[in-house]
Design a protein around this motif. Structure first.
Motif, PDB file in Angstrom:
ATOM      1  N   GLU A  86     -11.238 -60.775 -24.398  1.00 54.88           N
ATOM      2  CA  GLU A  86     -12.232 -60.236 -23.457  1.00 54.88           C
ATOM      3  C   GLU A  86     -11.719 -58.957 -22.787  1.00 54.88           C
ATOM      4  N   ALA A  87     -10.437 -58.942 -22.444  1.00 53.39           N
ATOM      5  CA  ALA A  87      -9.856 -57.747 -21.807  1.00 53.39           C
ATOM      6  C   ALA A  87      -9.915 -56.541 -22.750  1.00 53.39           C
ATOM      7  N   LEU A  88      -9.787 -56.810 -24.048  1.00 54.39           N
ATOM      8  CA  LEU A  88      -9.869 -55.734 -25.045  1.00 54.39           C
ATOM      9  C   LEU A  88     -11.319 -55.273 -25.256  1.00 54.39           C
ATOM     10  N   LEU A  89     -12.217 -56.240 -25.440  1.00 55.88           N
ATOM     11  CA  LEU A  89     -13.555 -55.902 -25.929  1.00 55.88           C
ATOM     12  C   LEU A  89     -14.577 -55.569 -24.847  1.00 55.88           C
ATOM     13  N   HIS A  90     -14.527 -56.251 -23.709  1.00 63.13           N
ATOM     14  CA  HIS A  90     -15.602 -56.063 -22.726  1.00 63.13           C
ATOM     15  C   HIS A  90     -15.751 -54.611 -22.259  1.00 63.13           C
ATOM     16  N   PRO A  91     -14.655 -53.886 -21.966  1.00 61.83           N
ATOM     17  CA  PRO A  91     -14.834 -52.482 -21.573  1.00 61.83           C
ATOM     18  C   PRO A  91     -15.449 -51.636 -22.690  1.00 61.83           C
ATOM     19  N   LEU A  92     -15.079 -51.917 -23.938  1.00 59.67           N
ATOM     20  CA  LEU A  92     -15.633 -51.165 -25.074  1.00 59.67           C
ATOM     21  C   LEU A  92     -17.114 -51.457 -25.249  1.00 59.67           C
ATOM     22  N   ILE A  93     -17.477 -52.726 -25.128  1.00 60.15           N
ATOM     23  CA  ILE A  93     -18.886 -53.131 -25.257  1.00 60.15           C
ATOM     24  C   ILE A  93     -19.712 -52.500 -24.140  1.00 60.15           C
ATOM     25  N   ASN A  94     -19.201 -52.562 -22.910  1.00 59.82           N
ATOM     26  CA  ASN A  94     -19.948 -52.022 -21.773  1.00 59.82           C
ATOM     27  C   ASN A  94     -20.159 -50.502 -21.910  1.00 59.82           C
ATOM     28  N   ARG A  95     -19.149 -49.814 -22.434  1.00 60.39           N
ATOM     29  CA  ARG A  95     -19.288 -48.366 -22.650  1.00 60.39           C
ATOM     30  C   ARG A  95     -20.389 -48.079 -23.672  1.00 60.39           C
ATOM     31  N   GLU A  96     -20.404 -48.869 -24.737  1.00 59.80           N
ATOM     32  CA  GLU A  96     -21.424 -48.724 -25.782  1.00 59.80           C
ATOM     33  C   GLU A  96     -22.821 -49.019 -25.214  1.00 59.80           C
ATOM     34  N   LEU A  97     -22.905 -50.070 -24.378  1.00 64.81           N
ATOM     35  CA  LEU A  97     -24.190 -50.429 -23.769  1.00 64.81           C
ATOM     36  C   LEU A  97     -24.722 -49.296 -22.894  1.00 64.81           C
ATOM     37  N   ARG A  98     -23.834 -48.729 -22.067  1.00 66.78           N
ATOM     38  CA  ARG A  98     -24.269 -47.636 -21.183  1.00 66.78           C
ATOM     39  C   ARG A  98     -24.797 -46.449 -22.002  1.00 66.78           C
ATOM     40  N   SER A  99     -24.109 -46.149 -23.096  1.00 69.73           N
ATOM     41  CA  SER A  99     -24.519 -45.040 -23.956  1.00 69.73           C
ATOM     42  C   SER A  99     -25.892 -45.302 -24.575  1.00 69.73           C
ATOM     43  N   ARG A 100     -26.102 -46.501 -25.088  1.00 69.17           N
ATOM     44  CA  ARG A 100     -27.379 -46.836 -25.736  1.00 69.17           C
ATOM     45  C   ARG A 100     -28.522 -46.884 -24.711  1.00 69.17           C
ATOM     46  N   LEU A 101     -28.238 -47.425 -23.527  1.00 70.22           N
ATOM     47  CA  LEU A 101     -29.280 -47.490 -22.489  1.00 70.22           C
ATOM     48  C   LEU A 101     -29.671 -46.086 -22.030  1.00 70.22           C
ATOM     49  N   ALA A 102     -28.691 -45.187 -21.950  1.00 72.48           N
ATOM     50  CA  ALA A 102     -28.976 -43.811 -21.538  1.00 72.48           C
ATOM     51  C   ALA A 102     -29.911 -43.123 -22.531  1.00 72.48           C
ATOM     52  N   ALA A 103     -29.851 -43.558 -23.790  1.00 74.11           N
ATOM     53  CA  ALA A 103     -30.689 -42.944 -24.828  1.00 74.11           C
ATOM     54  C   ALA A 103     -32.053 -43.623 -24.965  1.00 74.11           C
ATOM     55  N   ALA A 104     -32.236 -44.758 -24.303  1.00 74.56           N
ATOM     56  CA  ALA A 104     -33.496 -45.510 -24.421  1.00 74.56           C
ATOM     57  C   ALA A 104     -34.626 -44.751 -23.734  1.00 74.56           C
TER      58      ALA A 104
END
Length: 200
Positions: A86-104
């Motif tokens: 979780e420490a590895l993946l959650h920050p990466l996932i959240n960054r990806e989510l923010r990027s995709r939401l910004a493009a929505a």
């Protein structure tokens, strides 16, 4: 960027994907945290290399992709392994989510995530919809869908926020114990409310 973001969450087997598809049929864009969790561990991604170094080469399939069932079996029996992952993946996932939401685009978009609260993703949304079914139905649906051992499903359920706590934190609720027609009717009601919320 969409005017508003609606967070959609619920326990395993609650039917979040069916709810997401019903909103998408109305032209609403959705960003799925489970999809982003797959994106960040694709071959060539630094996270996949780190996972293989940490857990050993057996965590990869012969074609070099992540062996998800093997990893799931490890992390739901070893709390330290789960914490590391979780420490590895959650920050990466959240960054990806923010990027995709910004493009929505559109009056509102959905962020669909089973761990909306647990990962701090609730900070990315304006309102929260909880998809809810009794735990016995969660277990039956998830076991049938994934072909997984019911004990493993129960461990996954235990690792998620409790049903009672999720319900307490919901702005909106969708009881998904009925038929697909019932679900689509409720989504139509919510859709009208979210359009109003977005000032449409």
């Amino acid at each position: 960027m969409a005017e508003r973001v609606i967070g959609v969450t619920g326990g395993i087997g609650s039917g979040k994907s069916s709810v997401m598809r019903a909103f998408q049929a109305k032209g609403i864009e959705a960003v799925d945290a489970d999809d982003m969790a797959r994106v960040v561990v694709e071959p060539g991604q630094p996270a996949l290399k780190a996972i293989a170094e940490h857990f050993g080469p057996d965590i990869l399939t012969p074609d070099g992709t992540l062996d998800r069932p093997t990893l799931r079996a490890i992390i739901f029996t070893d709390p330290d392994a789960k914490t590391w992952l979780e420490a590895l993946l959650h920050p990466l996932i959240n960054r990806e989510l923010r990027s995709r939401l910004a493009a929505a685009r559109g009056p509102y978009a959905l962020l669909v995530s089973p761990l909306l609260f647990e990962t701090g993703q609730d900070k990315l949304v304006d309102r929260i919809l909880v998809v809810d079914v009794p735990e016995s139905l969660q277990l039956a649906r998830a076991s049938a869908r994934d072909g997984a051992d019911p004990e493993q499903i129960q461990r996954i359920m235990a690792s998620q926020m409790s049903r009672a706590e999720r319900l307490k934190r919901a702005d909106d609720l969708l009881d998904n114990t009925g038929s697909l027609v019932d679900l689509e009717k409720r989504v139509e009601e919510l859709h009208r409310g979210y359009l109003a919320f977005a000032g449409q």
